[in-house]
Design a protein around this motif. Structure first.
Motif, short mmCIF file in Angstrom:
data_model
loop_
_atom_site.label_atom_id
_atom_site.label_comp_id
_atom_site.label_asym_id
_atom_site.label_seq_id
_atom_site.Cartn_x
_atom_site.Cartn_y
_atom_site.Cartn_z
N MET A 1 0.84 -1.20 0.00
CA MET A 1 0.00 0.00 0.00
C MET A 1 0.87 1.25 0.00
N GLN A 2 1.19 1.74 -1.17
CA GLN A 2 1.82 3.04 -1.35
C GLN A 2 3.08 3.28 -0.50
N ASN A 3 3.82 2.23 -0.18
CA ASN A 3 5.11 2.39 0.52
C ASN A 3 5.00 3.27 1.77
N LEU A 4 4.01 3.01 2.61
CA LEU A 4 3.80 3.83 3.79
C LEU A 4 4.97 3.73 4.77
N LYS A 5 5.33 4.88 5.33
CA LYS A 5 6.35 4.96 6.38
C LYS A 5 5.93 5.99 7.42
N LEU A 6 6.41 5.80 8.64
CA LEU A 6 6.13 6.80 9.66
C LEU A 6 6.78 8.12 9.24
N ASP A 7 5.99 9.17 9.22
CA ASP A 7 6.50 10.50 8.89
C ASP A 7 6.77 11.30 10.16
N HIS A 8 5.76 11.38 11.06
CA HIS A 8 5.97 12.12 12.30
C HIS A 8 4.93 11.77 13.36
N LEU A 9 5.28 12.08 14.60
CA LEU A 9 4.39 11.95 15.75
C LEU A 9 3.86 13.33 16.11
N ILE A 10 2.68 13.38 16.73
CA ILE A 10 2.14 14.65 17.20
C ILE A 10 1.97 14.59 18.72
N HIS A 11 2.74 15.42 19.42
CA HIS A 11 2.74 15.49 20.88
C HIS A 11 2.19 16.86 21.28
N TYR A 12 1.03 16.86 21.91
CA TYR A 12 0.41 18.11 22.33
C TYR A 12 1.07 18.60 23.62
N VAL A 13 1.56 19.84 23.58
CA VAL A 13 2.26 20.46 24.71
C VAL A 13 1.67 21.84 24.95
N GLN A 14 1.20 22.07 26.14
CA GLN A 14 0.67 23.39 26.49
C GLN A 14 1.81 24.39 26.71
N GLN A 15 1.53 25.66 26.42
CA GLN A 15 2.52 26.72 26.56
C GLN A 15 3.81 26.37 25.81
N LEU A 16 3.63 25.96 24.57
CA LEU A 16 4.74 25.49 23.75
C LEU A 16 5.82 26.55 23.55
N ASP A 17 5.42 27.82 23.51
CA ASP A 17 6.40 28.89 23.31
C ASP A 17 7.52 28.85 24.35
N ASN A 18 7.19 28.38 25.54
CA ASN A 18 8.17 28.36 26.64
C ASN A 18 8.74 26.97 26.91
N PHE A 19 8.39 26.01 26.07
CA PHE A 19 8.80 24.62 26.34
C PHE A 19 10.18 24.31 25.76
N LYS A 20 10.96 23.57 26.53
CA LYS A 20 12.23 22.99 26.06
C LYS A 20 12.32 21.57 26.62
N GLN B 1 -4.71 -3.42 10.66
CA GLN B 1 -4.25 -4.31 9.59
C GLN B 1 -5.00 -4.05 8.29
N ARG B 2 -6.28 -3.76 8.40
CA ARG B 2 -7.07 -3.48 7.21
C ARG B 2 -6.75 -2.11 6.63
N TRP B 3 -6.66 -1.11 7.48
CA TRP B 3 -6.43 0.26 7.02
C TRP B 3 -5.03 0.46 6.45
N PHE B 4 -4.03 -0.09 7.14
CA PHE B 4 -2.64 0.23 6.81
C PHE B 4 -1.86 -0.95 6.22
N ASP B 5 -2.57 -2.07 5.99
CA ASP B 5 -1.94 -3.25 5.41
C ASP B 5 -0.73 -3.68 6.23
N MET B 6 -0.88 -3.64 7.55
CA MET B 6 0.24 -3.96 8.45
C MET B 6 0.46 -5.46 8.57
N GLU B 7 1.72 -5.81 8.83
CA GLU B 7 2.10 -7.20 9.04
C GLU B 7 2.11 -7.53 10.53
#
Length: 253
Positions: A1-20, A189-195
């Motif tokens: 299925m279209q050579n799918l690969k992980l591109d990125h994760l999404i991590h929600y962080v509050q007050q991101l402007d000040n986060f390190k 498995q159905r959506w992403f054709d995972m093994e």
């Protein structure tokens, strides 16, 4: 299925402007604003993906859009659904032909929304654009990954990113809890054709056919993304950091 690969994760962080990150573990690069969603981000590029730290700058905009068909499946919708609790919300699988991917999914009877054309603009006015495709199936226990195709050619994009990648870090696996593991596994498995890699009494491990990252789906009393495990080539012993609702586990390479 279209050579799918992980591109990125999404991590929600509050007050991101000040986060390190503690000890400046990951270098954060300025992303930009998603005007139609009321969100903005910062990005940490590593060897085989990137981590998108996401925050909300216009809650009223996000609250309105999650009531639409597109909005309820959009990548920041889980922030509202989780009542703004911090943590990893979803992830994106990369594809090079999102239109063909849509055709393949619909041929399997999978309901999708998109492709949706997106862009973000940084403080310098530089725009980055891409297309997103969402699975619209409402009967899921874990918010499913979505699909992304960057409008820039892969070689051109990688040339830009290469100087800021922290190649000592590489994502090895992602741990996911599900209140109904068999249901989640069957859907993925159905959506992403995972093994199927392995299965025990409590955990099923899957992988994409064209990627070596493992997705470990375990029985849990809640459904959601729990832990990201990374290899760190500059450490000699494992360590774990719990950061804003997500556990980052590092293993010696």
């Amino acid at each position: 299925m279209q050579n799918l690969k992980l591109d990125h994760l999404i991590h929600y962080v509050q007050q991101l402007d000040n986060f390190k990150y503690p000890g400046h573990l990951f270098t954060l690069n300025q992303g930009g604003q998603h005007e139609r969603l009321g969100t903005f981000n910062k990005l940490a590029y590593i060897n085989n993906a990137y981590i998108e730290l996401l925050d909300v700058y216009k809650p009223d905009v996000l609250q309105k859009i999650v009531k639409t068909d597109e909005g309820r499946v959009s990548f920041p919708s889980k922030i509202v659904q989780d009542q703004y609790s911090q943590g990893m919300k979803t992830m994106a699988f990369g594809t090079t032909d999102i239109e063909q991917l849509k055709i393949e999914l619909e041929a399997k009877g999978v309901d999708v929304i998109g492709p949706v054309h997106m862009h973000r603009e940084n403080v310098k006015g530089d725009k980055t654009s891409w297309k997103l495709l969402y699975i619209a199936d409402p009967d899921y226990r874990v918010k499913p990954p979505f699909f992304i195709q960057w409008n820039e050619h892969e070689d051109v994009r990688e040339k830009k990113i290469a100087p800021i990648r922290q190649n000592e870090f590489r994502i090895k696996s992602i741990d996911i809890n599900s209140t109904e593991r068999a249901h989640t596994v069957r859907k993925w498995q159905r959506w992403f054709d995972m093994e199927l890699v392995s299965e025990s009494d409590k955990t099923t491990t899957l992988k994409l056919k064209n990627d070596d990252i493992l997705f470990k789906i375990s029985d849990g009393n809640y459904s959601g993304y729990k832990t990201v495990t990374l290899q760190d080539s500059k450490t000699t012993s494992p360590y774990t950091l719990i950061i804003r609702g997500l556990s980052y586990r590092f293993e010696a390479d």
